[in-house]
Scaffold this active site. Structure first.
Site, mmCIF file in Angstrom:
data_model
loop_
_atom_site.group_PDB
_atom_site.id
_atom_site.type_symbol
_atom_site.label_atom_id
_atom_site.label_comp_id
_atom_site.label_asym_id
_atom_site.label_seq_id
_atom_site.Cartn_x
_atom_site.Cartn_y
_atom_site.Cartn_z
ATOM 1 N N HIS A 1 -30.310 30.983 10.744
ATOM 2 C CA HIS A 1 -29.443 31.568 11.784
ATOM 3 C C HIS A 1 -29.976 32.950 12.165
ATOM 4 O O HIS A 1 -30.519 33.668 11.320
ATOM 5 C CB HIS A 1 -28.008 31.672 11.264
ATOM 6 C CG HIS A 1 -27.031 32.033 12.342
ATOM 7 N ND1 HIS A 1 -26.880 33.317 12.787
ATOM 8 C CD2 HIS A 1 -26.198 31.276 13.080
ATOM 9 C CE1 HIS A 1 -25.974 33.337 13.761
ATOM 10 N NE2 HIS A 1 -25.540 32.103 13.956
ATOM 11 N N GLU B 1 -29.569 28.486 19.655
ATOM 12 C CA GLU B 1 -28.559 29.538 19.778
ATOM 13 C C GLU B 1 -29.227 30.811 20.286
ATOM 14 O O GLU B 1 -29.743 31.609 19.482
ATOM 15 C CB GLU B 1 -27.932 29.829 18.417
ATOM 16 C CG GLU B 1 -27.238 28.647 17.787
ATOM 17 C CD GLU B 1 -26.142 29.091 16.832
ATOM 18 O OE1 GLU B 1 -25.073 28.510 16.881
ATOM 19 O OE2 GLU B 1 -26.355 30.044 16.076
HETATM 20 O O1 LIG Z 1 -22.865 29.786 14.122
HETATM 21 C C1 LIG Z 1 -22.418 29.855 15.266
HETATM 22 C C2 LIG Z 1 -22.998 30.678 16.283
HETATM 23 O O2 LIG Z 1 -23.616 31.801 15.783
HETATM 24 C C3 LIG Z 1 -22.137 30.917 17.488
HETATM 25 O O3 LIG Z 1 -21.172 31.910 17.298
HETATM 26 P P1 LIG Z 1 -20.104 32.174 18.454
HETATM 27 O O4 LIG Z 1 -19.600 30.818 18.887
HETATM 28 O O5 LIG Z 1 -19.036 32.996 17.820
HETATM 29 O O6 LIG Z 1 -20.828 32.873 19.566
#
Ligand SMILES: O=C[C@H](O)COP(=O)(O)O
Length: 259
Positions: free
Chosen positions: A98, A174
């Site tokens: 991540h 992401e």
């Molecule tokens: O692990 C999930 C992602 O980092 C997305 O986070 P978010 O939906 O709060 O932007």
């Protein structure tokens, strides 16, 4: 034409006590019954709650996972958690790389690759996160950046979808600029080029490519319609179980429309 199930899941990141996590899982279980047609749901709680959440969801149509794991099976690695330990606590999915771990905990393409190998070796599903910074996005380098990250994560691995190896892996695209409370909600056209490239390079080799970053029940349907998007990986909007249930309903409608 048959469509693959959508993967829709959430990571709680560093949030929720054991009691809060179990309450979430218990409500999810009672709402989902036999499952969500066309959707594979997963929840990644904090490691402290993983065993209890996995027990609360035993037999339910929701997989559980862990937010990080070490590549070694055991040893003198203070503060770390191994893949066998995560599996022992019920995890079937291991999140790797991540952007918060890459930015704050020195996660590199090299450690991501080691972790992918360990997760596959133990029969679990690696969920490999990738994504470019705002600067890279602004100069039009997103596709190149993300493809390089994913190539590094899976270097030397082979297999096709459905195989026991790489075919089990999931990719979560992401973009760093879209994640979290300071993130910018993406327009579908912002993320479409990377999804197109990931689908072309990896679509037939891995189990699915998810989108993550500022997903909400309001934008989920539009993001699922981006070609190549095979699911959603959600933070804030799913931390309340009602939000997650709403996202699963969006997924069910999308899967139904595609059937
Ligand atoms: O692990 C999930 C992602 O980092 C997305 O986070 P978010 O939906 O709060 O932007």
């Amino acid at each position: 034409m048959t469509h693959r199930p959508l993967w829709i899941g959430t990571s709680f990141k560093m949030n929720k006590t054991r009691a809060q996590s179990v309450a979430y899982a218990t409500r999810l279980r009672s709402e989902l019954g036999g499952g969500v047609p066309g959707v594979r749901a997963f929840v990644i709680p904090p490691a402290t709650a993983l065993a209890e959440v996995s027990l609360a969801l035993e037999g339910a149509p929701v997989r559980t996972g862990v937010q990080n794991a070490h590549w070694a099976d055991g040893g003198a690695w203070t503060g770390e958690l191994s893949v066998p330990q995560a599996a022992d606590a019920g995890a079937r999915i291991v999140e790797i790389g991540h952007s918060e771990r890459r930015a704050h905990f020195a996660e590199t393409d090299g450690t991501v690759r080691l972790k992918v190998g360990a997760v596959l070796r133990h029969g679990l599903t690696p969920l490999v996160c990738c994504g470019e910074s705002a600067e890279v996005f602004a100069r039009g380098g997103s596709v190149e950046h993300v493809l390089r990250q994913v190539e590094a994560a899976f270097a030397g691995l082979s297999g096709t979808r459905g195989d026991e190896g790489l075919g089990r892996a999931l990719i979560a695209y992401e973009p760093v600029w879209a994640i979290g409370e300071h993130g910018r909600e993406p327009r579908p056209e912002d993320v479409a080029p990377v999804h197109e490239a990931l689908a072309a390079e990896w679509g037939d080799r891995v189990g699915g490519v998810l989108y993550g970053g500022s997903v909400t029940p309001g934008n989920a349907a539009d993001l699922l319609r981006v070609p190549g998007v095979g699911g959603l990986f959600v933070g804030r909007a799913a931390w309340d179980v009602e939000g997650f249930l709403e996202l699963l309903r969006v997924g069910r409608r999308h899967a139904g429309a595609m059937a």
